[in-house]
Design a protein around this motif. Structure first.
Motif: not given
Length: 192
Positions: A56-58, A70-71, A109-112
């Motif tokens: 997903l990150l890629a 978010l950490l 991870i929250r995409p806009d």
């Protein structure tokens, strides 16, 4: 040839090992096996989740979609994913700073809004850059950094001066040399 006697103890051959006649011993042995199987299954599940997350990150890095990261300590970063490494994610923040985030420190991870849903079907190479390697390249420029560590409230601000095998040295504004374990790094914010 003389008759042989059966071996006992650690030299005894045969599988499976002999079970004790004591029901409690048998129960304990079965519980140990069950726990080992559960642990192996959990480790496989964690590996699958890590691979899906990297994929997903890629995908997000390739598309340069805006995201909120978010950490685990509660911090939030907004920008776009620039690189995905073996143990790090590089996020170019809206203010142009670079956030090098340890992958183990990602909580979400929250995409806009408006970014299409992604399924993470991207192939990820396991030999991507590592956090230590990226820091090693950065240290030659001695950039201003803000380093957040696991379990700390206050980040360390200063100049990234040196990098050892497992420690980085940040020179704070008052001249204090602060030695930080690389393995405890959550995030390194690099000034633009």
């Amino acid at each position: 040839m003389p008759p042989t006697r059966p071996l006992s103890g650690p030299l005894r051959s045969g599988y499976p090992p002999a079970m004790s006649a004591d029901p409690l011993d048998r129960l304990a042995a079965e519980a140990g096996v069950d726990e080992a199987v559960r642990r192996l299954g959990h480790q496989a599940w964690l590996r699958r989740r890590a691979e899906e997350s990297a994929s997903l990150l890629a995908d997000l890095a390739e598309r340069l979609d805006p995201v909120e990261v978010l950490l685990v300590g509660g911090a939030r970063r907004h920008g776009h994913i620039e690189t995905v490494g073996t143990d790090l994610v590089g996020v170019r923040l809206d203010d142009r700073r670079l956030a090098l985030v340890a992958r183990r420190a990602l909580a979400a991870i929250r995409p806009d809004r408006g970014v299409p849903d992604l399924v993470g079907d991207h192939t990820v190479h396991r030999d991507g850059p590592r956090l230590r390697e990226v820091l090693d390249e950065l240290v030659t420029d001695q950039p201003r950094v803000t380093v957040t560590l696991v379990g700390t409230i206050e980040p360390v601000d200063g100049v990234l001066e040196r990098l050892g095998r497992d420690v980085l040295l940040v020179r704070e504004a008052d001249g204090t040399a602060t030695h930080l374990p690389v393995g405890a790094v959550v995030e390194v914010l690099v000034a633009d």
